[in-house]
Motif scaffolding. Structure first.
Motif, PDB file in Angstrom:
ATOM      1  N   THR A  31      54.541  62.198  45.726  1.00 57.98           N
ATOM      2  CA  THR A  31      55.362  63.066  44.882  1.00 57.98           C
ATOM      3  C   THR A  31      55.987  62.313  43.717  1.00 57.98           C
ATOM      4  O   THR A  31      56.575  62.936  42.832  1.00 57.98           O
ATOM      5  CB  THR A  31      56.478  63.734  45.705  1.00 57.98           C
ATOM      6  N   LEU A  32      55.880  60.989  43.728  1.00 61.76           N
ATOM      7  CA  LEU A  32      56.455  60.176  42.650  1.00 61.76           C
ATOM      8  C   LEU A  32      55.407  59.674  41.664  1.00 61.76           C
ATOM      9  O   LEU A  32      55.717  59.416  40.502  1.00 61.76           O
ATOM     10  CB  LEU A  32      57.207  58.971  43.239  1.00 61.76           C
ATOM     11  N   ALA A  33      54.168  59.531  42.149  1.00 62.74           N
ATOM     12  CA  ALA A  33      53.122  58.972  41.296  1.00 62.74           C
ATOM     13  C   ALA A  33      52.647  60.002  40.271  1.00 62.74           C
ATOM     14  O   ALA A  33      52.440  61.172  40.596  1.00 62.74           O
ATOM     15  CB  ALA A  33      51.949  58.510  42.157  1.00 62.74           C
ATOM     16  N   ALA A  34      52.488  59.553  39.031  1.00 62.78           N
ATOM     17  CA  ALA A  34      51.957  60.427  37.984  1.00 62.78           C
ATOM     18  C   ALA A  34      50.436  60.452  38.085  1.00 62.78           C
ATOM     19  O   ALA A  34      49.794  59.403  38.128  1.00 62.78           O
ATOM     20  CB  ALA A  34      52.378  59.916  36.617  1.00 62.78           C
ATOM     21  N   PRO A  35      49.826  61.632  38.148  1.00 69.34           N
ATOM     22  CA  PRO A  35      48.370  61.709  38.223  1.00 69.34           C
ATOM     23  C   PRO A  35      47.735  61.305  36.899  1.00 69.34           C
ATOM     24  O   PRO A  35      48.422  61.192  35.879  1.00 69.34           O
ATOM     25  CB  PRO A  35      48.116  63.192  38.538  1.00 69.34           C
ATOM     26  N   PRO A  36      46.430  61.071  36.893  1.00 69.01           N
ATOM     27  CA  PRO A  36      45.755  60.714  35.639  1.00 69.01           C
ATOM     28  C   PRO A  36      45.923  61.800  34.583  1.00 69.01           C
ATOM     29  O   PRO A  36      46.185  62.968  34.902  1.00 69.01           O
ATOM     30  CB  PRO A  36      44.282  60.570  36.067  1.00 69.01           C
ATOM     31  N   PRO A  37      45.783  61.441  33.306  1.00 71.11           N
ATOM     32  CA  PRO A  37      45.901  62.428  32.224  1.00 71.11           C
ATOM     33  C   PRO A  37      44.920  63.591  32.423  1.00 71.11           C
ATOM     34  O   PRO A  37      43.781  63.400  32.843  1.00 71.11           O
ATOM     35  CB  PRO A  37      45.557  61.620  30.963  1.00 71.11           C
ATOM     36  N   GLY A  38      45.383  64.780  32.135  1.00 66.78           N
ATOM     37  CA  GLY A  38      44.553  65.962  32.250  1.00 66.78           C
ATOM     38  C   GLY A  38      44.568  66.610  33.609  1.00 66.78           C
ATOM     39  O   GLY A  38      44.028  67.712  33.785  1.00 66.78           O
ATOM     40  N   VAL A  39      45.185  65.967  34.613  1.00 66.75           N
ATOM     41  CA  VAL A  39      45.261  66.527  35.963  1.00 66.75           C
ATOM     42  C   VAL A  39      46.497  67.415  36.065  1.00 66.75           C
ATOM     43  O   VAL A  39      47.592  67.030  35.646  1.00 66.75           O
ATOM     44  CB  VAL A  39      45.309  65.406  37.020  1.00 66.75           C
TER      45      VAL A  39
END
Length: 478
Positions: free
Chosen positions: A108-116
């Motif tokens: 819940t803290l990690a930012a997903p890759p761009p566009g996700v």
């Protein structure tokens, strides 16, 4: 009158004159106060914000400031002597390894890759955060005299008073400690209440961050099943008898992940059962300011009607504002408060004063109530958008409860759709979801996923994310 350079001096003068006005009576306008006290408009605004945070005045945008109605309830003197037994009881027979699996928190803290599409988040999308109000509050806080000085270890008195009023009932500022958000508050509470190796009762399912904290402290989380009305009292009572636990951790309002609200009768039962067991209830009231527009009146916190000190209350400003405004509170009464205070000081000394001053400026400003109303409207809109999209595109995912607060939906997967395979499949399809397994302290009854509707840009992105999740499900079930 001579020039007044201190906001505190002006606030003191206004405070001394409040008795000239009846409750609900209007105070002089800001312009009149500027002329009378020969101060700047900014000083008047900050002084009124300080009185508003103390609960002495109410500011209404475009209308002015009014004397607040007095608090009508007389504090109840309770009997906290039972805590001497509960706090000294050590039933540990062996230590539990303090290994921690933080994966349920990190997802819940990690930012997903761009566009996700980010359905796995635990915070408001930047478009929902009160960035302008926080920036203005930070600027005003930085100009406060002594803003960078050392604060009291328990927290600024005005901020403790604000949290006490928000909790309500018989809670006073003397019962409150300011913490660096909700997670450290839970950590402090569990360290204070349960010796290593002992059991701690938890809702099932429950917040993975709390399970991680418990295990890091060497505690043994014991699940107590819950349904749409919260934890089941008969099973809670049986769990206390079977384990000898002295702590139960719960989220009575908009529980994470289910969104359930503890029913009125069960609220009384939970406190009664814990009191009879000589145990504490740690109340994590994380979502009170994430209420949806259609929720109706909210039940008061368990701590608001607890003269015997059974409930240790945890709340925070982080969820309704920004991940970086890490200001929260612990509230308790009786001997346990001194133990909480000692652990809090040892672990963190104190919450940085500029952050406390900023929080005080924010909650004392007219922008605060406007922000909460806007969030309430937006969360309902996004919840409706997500439930509608799920019903249209993924009807096979069971949604047993549609919440009226919080930021997530809790979905049960059908048999034959493995949770472990769905997560990477969803990510390949361009949508990140939170797995259900970390929310259970024992074997889960079925596969689940949690979808957040607060961490995305809006209904359009929600609809696109659900369509991508449909693609992932089709690939796994083809």
């Amino acid at each position: 009158m001579h020039e007044r350079s201190s906001v505190g001096e002006l606030a003191n003068s206004l405070r001394a004159e409040l008795n000239r006005y009846s409750p609900g009576g209007k105070l002089p306008s800001s312009r009149a106060l500027v002329e009378r006290y020969r101060v700047s408009p900014v000083t008047v605004t900050r002084a009124l914000a300080q009185l508003a945070a103390e609960g002495l005045v109410v500011t209404r945008p475009g209308a002015g400031a009014y004397r607040a109605e007095p608090r009508g309830r007389t504090p109840v003197a309770g009997d906290t002597s039972w805590q001497e037994v509960a706090l000294s009881a050590d039933t540990a027979t062996e230590l539990v390894p303090r290994s921690v699996d933080a994966s349920g928190v990190l997802v819940t803290l990690a930012a997903p890759p761009p566009g996700v599409v980010e359905f796995n988040g635990g915070y408001l999308h930047p478009s929902l955060q009160p960035e302008r109000a926080m920036a203005a509050a930070l600027a005003r806080a930085g100009r406060r005299p002594g803003a960078w000085g050392r604060p009291p270890t328990d927290g600024l008195p005005e901020l403790r008073e604000w949290f006490a009023r928000e909790i309500g009932g018989t809670v006073t500022a003397a019962d409150v400690l300011i913490t660096a958000g909700g997670q450290p508050a839970i950590t402090t509470a569990l360290r204070a209440l349960a010796p290593p190796g002992t059991p701690v009762l938890v809702e099932s399912p429950t917040y993975p961050g709390m399970l991680a904290v418990a295990r890091a402290a060497g505690l043994r989380p014991v699940p107590v099943p819950a349904d749409a009305d919260g934890v089941r009292p008969e099973l809670l009572e049986a769990a206390f008898r079977a384990t000898g636990a002295r702590v139960f951790v719960c989220q009575p309002l908009f529980q994470n992940p289910t969104g359930a609200v503890l029913g009125a009768e069960r609220r009384r039962e939970v406190v009664r059962i814990a009191r009879a067991a000589g145990a504490f209830v740690v109340e994590d009231d994380f979502a009170r300011r994430l209420v949806h527009e259609d929720a109706g009146p909210l039940p008061a916190p368990l701590a608001a009607d607890d003269p015997d000190g059974v409930v240790v209350h945890v709340c925070s400003l982080t969820k309704p504002t920004s991940p970086s405004l890490r200001v929260g509170a612990l509230a308790a009464r009786g001997p346990v408060l001194e133990r909480l205070r000692a652990i809090h000081v040892v672990e963190s000394f104190f919450v940085p004063r500029p952050l406390q001053e900023t929080a005080l400026e924010l909650v004392g400003s007219p922008a605060w109530s406007r922000h909460l109303r806007a969030v309430s409207q937006e969360l309902k809109s996004r919840r409706d958008a997500m439930t509608g999209a799920l019903a249209l595109h993924l009807p096979e995912l069971a949604l047993p409860h549609i919440p009226s607060g919080g930021y997530q939906l809790w979905l049960r997967l059908p048999d034959g759709l493995p949770e472990a395979a769905l997560l990477p499949g969803a990510l390949r399809a361009g949508v990140a979801v939170a797995p259900g397994r970390p929310y259970f302290s024992a074997e889960p009854p079925a596969g689940h996923i949690r979808l957040s509707f607060a961490g995305v840009a809006g209904p359009t992105e929600i609809a696109e994310g659900v369509r991508r999740l449909r693609t992932a499900v089709d690939e796994l079930t083809a």
